[in-house]
Design an enzyme around this catalytic site. Structure first.
Site, short mmCIF file in Angstrom:
data_model
loop_
_atom_site.label_atom_id
_atom_site.label_comp_id
_atom_site.label_asym_id
_atom_site.label_seq_id
_atom_site.Cartn_x
_atom_site.Cartn_y
_atom_site.Cartn_z
N ARG A 1 40.04 48.65 -16.75
CA ARG A 1 38.86 49.09 -17.22
C ARG A 1 39.24 49.99 -18.32
O ARG A 1 40.32 50.78 -18.21
CB ARG A 1 38.45 50.22 -16.26
CG ARG A 1 36.99 50.35 -16.39
CD ARG A 1 36.60 51.36 -15.38
NE ARG A 1 36.32 50.85 -13.94
CZ ARG A 1 36.09 51.69 -12.88
NH1 ARG A 1 36.38 53.14 -13.21
NH2 ARG A 1 35.80 51.32 -11.83
N ALA B 1 29.05 44.45 -4.58
CA ALA B 1 27.94 43.44 -5.28
C ALA B 1 28.21 42.96 -6.55
O ALA B 1 29.13 43.57 -7.23
CB ALA B 1 26.56 44.48 -5.72
N LYS C 1 31.50 28.95 -0.98
CA LYS C 1 31.82 27.58 -1.08
C LYS C 1 33.18 27.40 -0.45
O LYS C 1 34.07 28.03 -1.02
CB LYS C 1 31.49 27.06 -2.49
CG LYS C 1 31.69 25.62 -2.28
CD LYS C 1 32.98 24.70 -2.82
CE LYS C 1 33.53 25.32 -4.05
NZ LYS C 1 34.79 24.55 -4.62
N GLN D 1 12.60 -14.54 6.08
CA GLN D 1 11.12 -15.13 6.03
C GLN D 1 10.62 -15.03 4.56
O GLN D 1 10.18 -13.77 4.02
CB GLN D 1 10.15 -14.33 6.87
CG GLN D 1 8.97 -15.01 6.89
CD GLN D 1 7.65 -14.24 7.63
OE1 GLN D 1 8.06 -13.02 7.71
NE2 GLN D 1 6.81 -14.80 8.17
N ALA E 1 35.59 49.23 -9.41
CA ALA E 1 34.24 48.52 -9.96
C ALA E 1 34.71 47.97 -11.41
O ALA E 1 35.32 48.49 -11.91
CB ALA E 1 33.09 49.61 -9.89
N ARG F 1 0.65 -1.02 -0.03
CA ARG F 1 -0.03 -0.03 0.13
C ARG F 1 0.79 1.19 -0.20
O ARG F 1 0.20 2.43 -0.17
CB ARG F 1 -0.92 0.26 0.90
CG ARG F 1 -2.18 -0.81 0.87
CD ARG F 1 -3.32 -0.56 2.06
NE ARG F 1 -3.05 -1.38 3.19
CZ ARG F 1 -3.35 -0.99 4.41
NH1 ARG F 1 -4.21 0.02 4.49
NH2 ARG F 1 -3.32 -1.74 5.37
C1 UD1 Z 1 -1.35 -7.94 13.83
C2 UD1 Z 1 -1.94 -8.92 14.97
C3 UD1 Z 1 -3.15 -8.17 15.72
C4 UD1 Z 1 -2.95 -6.73 15.89
C5 UD1 Z 1 -2.32 -6.05 15.03
C6 UD1 Z 1 -1.94 -4.43 15.55
C7 UD1 Z 1 -1.52 -11.03 14.43
C8 UD1 Z 1 -1.82 -12.43 13.82
N1 UD1 Z 1 -2.14 -10.14 14.48
O1 UD1 Z 1 -2.21 -7.87 12.77
O2 UD1 Z 1 -3.81 -8.95 16.74
O3 UD1 Z 1 -4.42 -6.25 16.51
O4 UD1 Z 1 -1.30 -6.60 14.53
O5 UD1 Z 1 -1.36 -3.81 14.42
O6 UD1 Z 1 -0.20 -11.18 14.75
N2 UD1 Z 1 4.93 -9.49 9.52
C9 UD1 Z 1 6.02 -10.12 9.13
N3 UD1 Z 1 5.84 -11.24 8.34
C10 UD1 Z 1 4.51 -11.72 8.26
C11 UD1 Z 1 3.45 -11.10 8.61
C12 UD1 Z 1 3.69 -9.89 9.31
O7 UD1 Z 1 7.05 -9.64 9.12
O8 UD1 Z 1 4.35 -12.98 7.80
C13 UD1 Z 1 5.08 -7.98 9.86
C14 UD1 Z 1 4.37 -7.09 9.12
O9 UD1 Z 1 5.32 -6.56 8.32
C15 UD1 Z 1 4.05 -5.97 9.93
C16 UD1 Z 1 3.60 -6.83 11.44
O10 UD1 Z 1 4.40 -8.02 11.19
O11 UD1 Z 1 5.08 -4.97 10.40
C17 UD1 Z 1 2.13 -7.03 11.68
O12 UD1 Z 1 1.67 -7.79 10.47
P1 UD1 Z 1 0.12 -7.52 9.81
O13 UD1 Z 1 -0.06 -8.46 8.89
O14 UD1 Z 1 0.14 -5.88 9.63
O15 UD1 Z 1 -0.57 -7.73 11.24
P2 UD1 Z 1 -2.14 -7.46 11.47
O16 UD1 Z 1 -2.93 -8.17 10.47
O17 UD1 Z 1 -2.00 -5.91 11.42
#
Ligand code: UD1
Ligand code: MG
Length: 474
Positions: free
Chosen positions: A457, A397, A368, A88, A440, A23
């Site tokens: 000049r 100037a 500079k 991951q 000048a 997003r």
């Molecule tokens: C998560 C929580 C939710 C909480 C919310 C708060 C879980 C399942 N849910 O939901 O309870 O209210 O945060 O904002 O944890 N990320 C990874 N790897 C992944 C998935 C996520 O690194 O596989 C990171 C994302 O980049 C992000 C964070 O973890 O920084 C949270 O992930 P996101 O999917 O936004 O969690 P929510 O669905 O908002």
């Protein structure tokens, strides 16, 4: 529990930073988008470092190489150690991210605690996390940072029994209609006892609405096996706000800038409008400093006692000494402004500029790698590059140092008390000796002797019977 004892028990801080951030609609990985001029991830890593954990595990996925390099640079800049990375790929949920983290933290203390942070939630304060850590340590269990929200939409809900015991955390997409009415939410920040984390993570399933491995499923598991689970209510919910869009980034930027403005004012700095200042680095101020609206400070900027910065100035790695004034619309970078000097409006000081006490640099003047001595003035429309200018010099100037011959740069030296007439070109290398006056319009190609008038000049002539040509009509 003493701070050191707590720090010893903090085995790992895990920073989740694998998300794509679609997003944001950007090629830059989300966690590298800046707040206050530095990547969000750096804010989080700095907070982690402040908690003195044994190790910091950064879970990376999307843009892993860039994220990793940036994290390493941040940790090195703080002379910290113990940074590790877990890949991951592809991300399959927060629980999966923790499984990946676990694979690189098998050493360490089995009885230690593990704190979960997020690379896209940059404003969380170390103080808030210390409370969460103390709660987990005190309870010998899990601790969750929670919040009561008027509008809990989008968050995981905290499910409690009639006695207030936490039973679980249910994601919005999996929640029943009744559960959706719960206003207590999971902020995501969590402390887990390392010993229990591994076996629980191994039991996670992705049989849920999003087909993800939820870290939050550990809450119900902990309850089921009788592990204490405490909720800590966050005192300022805005610390837990994350960034998913450019609009949310901009919102956090303003919150971050507001915090910095408050801190400056608490130190006695007078800000014309705390809502119209941007500090993207470190701004150190003496007493009675005033900053007008729309100024941007980057890198390390030091303002001495009584310094006044006019509206819409940009200062990058600059030192402005006591009593100096920077007038509106000036741009300064890697420069030192001496005491009581006056710069601008509309001045440009480029790297290597050093202004002496009480000197003046006026409108549309660019310097500079130039030293302008005490009480010297260059008030209008000049370019002074690679020059050493003494004290009490008047630069007229339109004066230009011709410092570049197309291949090399050369220095211009102007000694004390010299007077450079307007619209002169000083072709470097060249020296104007002490007390010399340059007429000048002079193009100076060899040194001007001390205390004499030097000018190049052609003599002015007038032709008495000259007639202006007239158009002949046919
Ligand atoms: C998560 C929580 C939710 C909480 C919310 C708060 C879980 C399942 N849910 O939901 O309870 O209210 O945060 O904002 O944890 N990320 C990874 N790897 C992944 C998935 C996520 O690194 O596989 C990171 C994302 O980049 C992000 C964070 O973890 O920084 C949270 O992930 P996101 O999917 O936004 O969690 P929510 O669905 O908002
Ligand atoms: Mg999600």
């Amino acid at each position: 529990m003493s701070k050191t004892h707590q720090a010893e028990r903090l085995d790992a801080v895990v920073v989740l930073a694998a998300g794509k951030g679609s997003r944001m609609k950007s090629d830059l990985p989300k966690v590298l988008h800046p707040i206050g001029g530095r990547p969000m991830l750096h804010h989080v890593l700095e907070t982690a470092v402040a908690l003195s954990p044994q190790r910091i595990v950064c879970v990376v996925g999307h843009g892993a190489d860039r994220v990793q390099a940036s994290a390493e640079a941040c940790i090195a800049a703080h002379s910290a150690t113990g940074l590790r990375f877990a890949l991951q790929d592809p991300p399959q949920g927060t629980g999966h991210a923790m499984q990946c983290a676990l694979s690189v933290m098998a050493d360490g203390q089995p009885e230690g605690l593990c704190l979960v942070l997020y690379g896209d939630v940059p404003l969380i304060r170390a103080e808030t996390l210390r409370k969460l850590l103390s709660a987990a340590a005190g309870a010998h269990g899990f601790a969750l940072l929670t919040a009561e929200l008027a509008d809990p939409r989008g968050y995981g809900r905290i499910v409690r029994d009639a006695q207030g015991q936490i039973l679980g955390c249910v994601e919005e997409k999996d929640a029943s209609a009744d559960q959706r009415n719960i206003r207590e939410v999971n902020t995501g920040f969590m402390v887990l006892p390392k010993a229990q984390m591994g076996p629980m993570l191994a039991r996670l399933s992705n049989d849920n609405a999003q087909g993800e491995y939820y870290l939050t499923d550990l809450v119900a598991m902990a309850h089921a096996q009788g592990t204490p689970m405490v909720g800590v209510a966050v005192s300022d919910f805005s610390e837990t706000l994350g960034v998913n869009s450019q609009s949310q980034r901009a919102d956090l930027e303003r919150r971050f800038q507001a915090l910095q403005a408050e801190a400056l004012m608490a130190e006695g700095v007078s800000l014309a409008d705390p809502g119209r200042i941007d500090v993207r680095g470190q701004l150190l101020c003496g007493r009675d400093v005033h900053v007008d609206v729309g100024c941007v400070f980057e890198g390390r900027v030091v303002l001495g006692d009584g310094v006044r910065i006019g509206p819409h100035c940009v200062l990058v790695d600059v030192e402005v000494q006591a009593g100096a004034r920077i007038e509106a619309f000036s741009h300064l970078q890697k420069a030192v402004v001496g005491p009581q000097a006056v710069v601008g409006p509309y001045a440009r000081l480029r790297p290597g500029t050093v202004l002496g006490e009480g000197s003046h640099v006026g409108n549309f003047t660019e310097l500079k790698a130039t030293e302008l001595g005490a009480h010297s003035k260059a008030n209008h429309l000049s370019y002074l590059g690679d020059a050493t200018i003494g004290a009490h010099v008047n630069v007229g100037a339109g004066t230009i140092t011709c410092n570049y011959d197309g291949a090399n740069k050369h220095r211009t030296i102007i000694e004390d008390g010299a007077f450079i007439g307007s619209d002169s070109q000083l072709v470097a290398p060249v020296t104007v000796h002490a007390g010399a006056t340059i007429g000048a319009g002079t193009t100076l190609t060899s040194d001007a002797p001390a205390d004499q008038l030097t000018l190049s000049r052609s003599r002015q002539t007038s032709i008495a019977r000259w007639k202006r040509p007239k158009k002949v009509s046919h």
